[in-house]
Design an enzyme around this catalytic site. Structure first.
Site, PDB file in Angstrom:
ATOM      1  CG  HIS A 140      -2.368  -0.032   0.739  1.00  0.00           C
ATOM      2  ND1 HIS A 140      -3.109  -0.883   0.258  1.00  0.00           N
ATOM      3  CD2 HIS A 140      -3.371   1.188   1.142  1.00  0.00           C
ATOM      4  CE1 HIS A 140      -4.398  -0.612   0.194  1.00  0.00           C
ATOM      5  NE2 HIS A 140      -4.566   0.831   0.439  1.00  0.00           N
ATOM      6  CG  ASP A 170      -6.969   7.369  -3.465  1.00  0.00           C
ATOM      7  OD1 ASP A 170      -7.257   6.190  -3.046  1.00  0.00           O
ATOM      8  OD2 ASP A 170      -7.613   8.161  -4.123  1.00  0.00           O
ATOM      9  NE  ARG A 219      -8.840  -3.498  -9.084  1.00  0.00           N
ATOM     10  CZ  ARG A 219      -9.034  -2.866  -7.841  1.00  0.00           C
ATOM     11  NH1 ARG A 219      -8.986  -3.479  -6.705  1.00  0.00           N
ATOM     12  NH2 ARG A 219      -9.616  -1.691  -7.687  1.00  0.00           N
TER      13      ARG A 219
END
Length: 380
Positions: free
Chosen positions: A190, A194, A201
């Site tokens: 992460h 954002d 993906r």
């Protein structure tokens, strides 16, 4: 240390064999050009964009996404969601180019650049820059923290390790396995404030594309992940494997199986659509010929078969027509009952007319259910 690739069991190897068989079949079918390939490819990319963004709560119809891809104003989607769609499309377009690039290596700059493409319009979220502090993923319904990423100080080193692995790690494993692990490691790290889910993906799609697995539009599982209960399953398996925080010693086989199952089911779905595309196109050619219409009109009819609507500019671009030619063709198709016009000027579009509705209804009952590849293997 990043998460390691799990040991494959016989069931996983059997599923991989079936996926590879479908991959070869798709490659063979795509080797011969067809009139419908461009529209089918565009729709599949639109569905992938729709799936990945809907997971994050940015919802738009396939028709509006196709309009955005073609540079047109969407009819229903808000300006805010349009920006999200356009950003993700830009990243996927770049990935499509990178998939076939001769000189290529993964690096941290590429990952940051892709993140900037996806969320660059959010200036307050430091797009393309490593997050400065901790990050928490919350359940949108309850507000409960379901995952805590690694400390910000660890992120640059973890990205460097992931990049090294992307270039040289586990190369003996099939691309489907490596792509799934790339996805999982990036979403677990992460790295940004954002866009982490969409980036992970997209990275999975890039890893597959670099291995020559058809094209990104045909190998992506983003459409499948965005379909209803599949999104719930996606978050569920992430929570199960992540166990609430960065813990790279965890068992990742459940995640890998989730991805392999998704690839298998998505490949079945695409193979069905390819077969249906040929059948529909030939049927529409017969109907257009019987009506004495120009053969190019099949393109317009096919678009409303696979979509809820067609806009004049889309048909005009697909067939390289003048505005007048496209408008005349669509008026004629509406007069013959193939299309039904709605709206005026820039908002005008064409939906299926009564004759097209009958064709769609006939094909709707033909599809066989998809087969879960693990159901038989794990219960035998």
């Amino acid at each position: 240390m990043i998460y390691g690739t799990p040991e494959l069991e016989p069931a996983d190897k059997a599923v991989l064999v079936e996926i590879e068989d479908m991959r070869r079949d798709l490659r063979h079918r795509l080797a011969e050009p067809h009139r419908w390939d461009g529209q089918l490819r565009r729709q599949l990319q639109a569905r992938a964009i729709q799936g990945s963004n809907s997971i994050e709560g940015y919802r738009a119809s396939v028709e509006d996404i196709e309009s955005i891809m073609l540079g047109e104003e969407p009819l229903e989607t808000s300006a805010a969601v349009t920006r999200e769609i356009a950003g993700y499309q830009q990243a996927l377009t770049y990935i499509r180019g990178l998939a076939g690039a001769r000189a290529f290596r993964f690096d941290a700059g590429l990952l940051h650049a892709l993140n900037f493409m996806i969320i660059g319009h959010h200036h307050d979220k430091s797009p393309g820059i490593v997050r400065p502090g901790g990050i928490y993923v919350r359940n949108s319904a309850t507000g409960e923290v379901v995952y805590e990423g690694p400390d910000a100080e660890e992120v640059p080193g973890l990205i460097a390790e992931l990049v090294d692995w992307l270039n040289d790690g586990d190369l003996e494993h099939p691309a489907y396995v490596r792509a799934a692990m790339a996805h999982f490691n990036l979403v677990a790290i992460h790295p940004w404030r954002d866009g982490n889910g969409r980036m992970s993906r997209a990275l999975q799609t890039l890893v597959l594309g670099r291995d020559g697995i058809t094209t990104p539009e045909f190998c992506s599982i983003e459409e499948w992940l965005g379909l209803g209960e599949n999104t719930v399953d996606y978050y569920r398996v992430l929570r199960t494997v992540q166990q609430g925080s960065w813990s790279p010693h965890g068992e990742t086989l459940p995640w890998l199986r989730f991805c392999l199952r998704a690839h298998h089911l998505q490949a079945q779905l695409v193979r069905r659509r390819l077969a249906e595309a040929g059948q529909v196109w030939m049927l529409l050619e017969e109907q257009v010929d019987a009506d004495g219409l120009h053969t190019r009109c099949v393109s317009a009819l096919y678009q409303v078969f696979v979509s809820r609507r067609l806009r004049r500019a889309t048909y005009q671009a697909d067939e390289a027509l003048s505005q007048g030619q496209a408008a005349r063709d669509l008026r004629e198709l509406a007069a013959r009952g193939w299309l039904t016009p709605y709206g005026e000027t820039k908002g005008r579009f064409y939906a299926p007319g009564p004759r097209m509705e009958r064709v769609k209804a006939d094909f709707a009952g033909r599809a066989e259910p998809l087969r879960d590849p693990y159901r038989e293997l794990l219960t035998a």
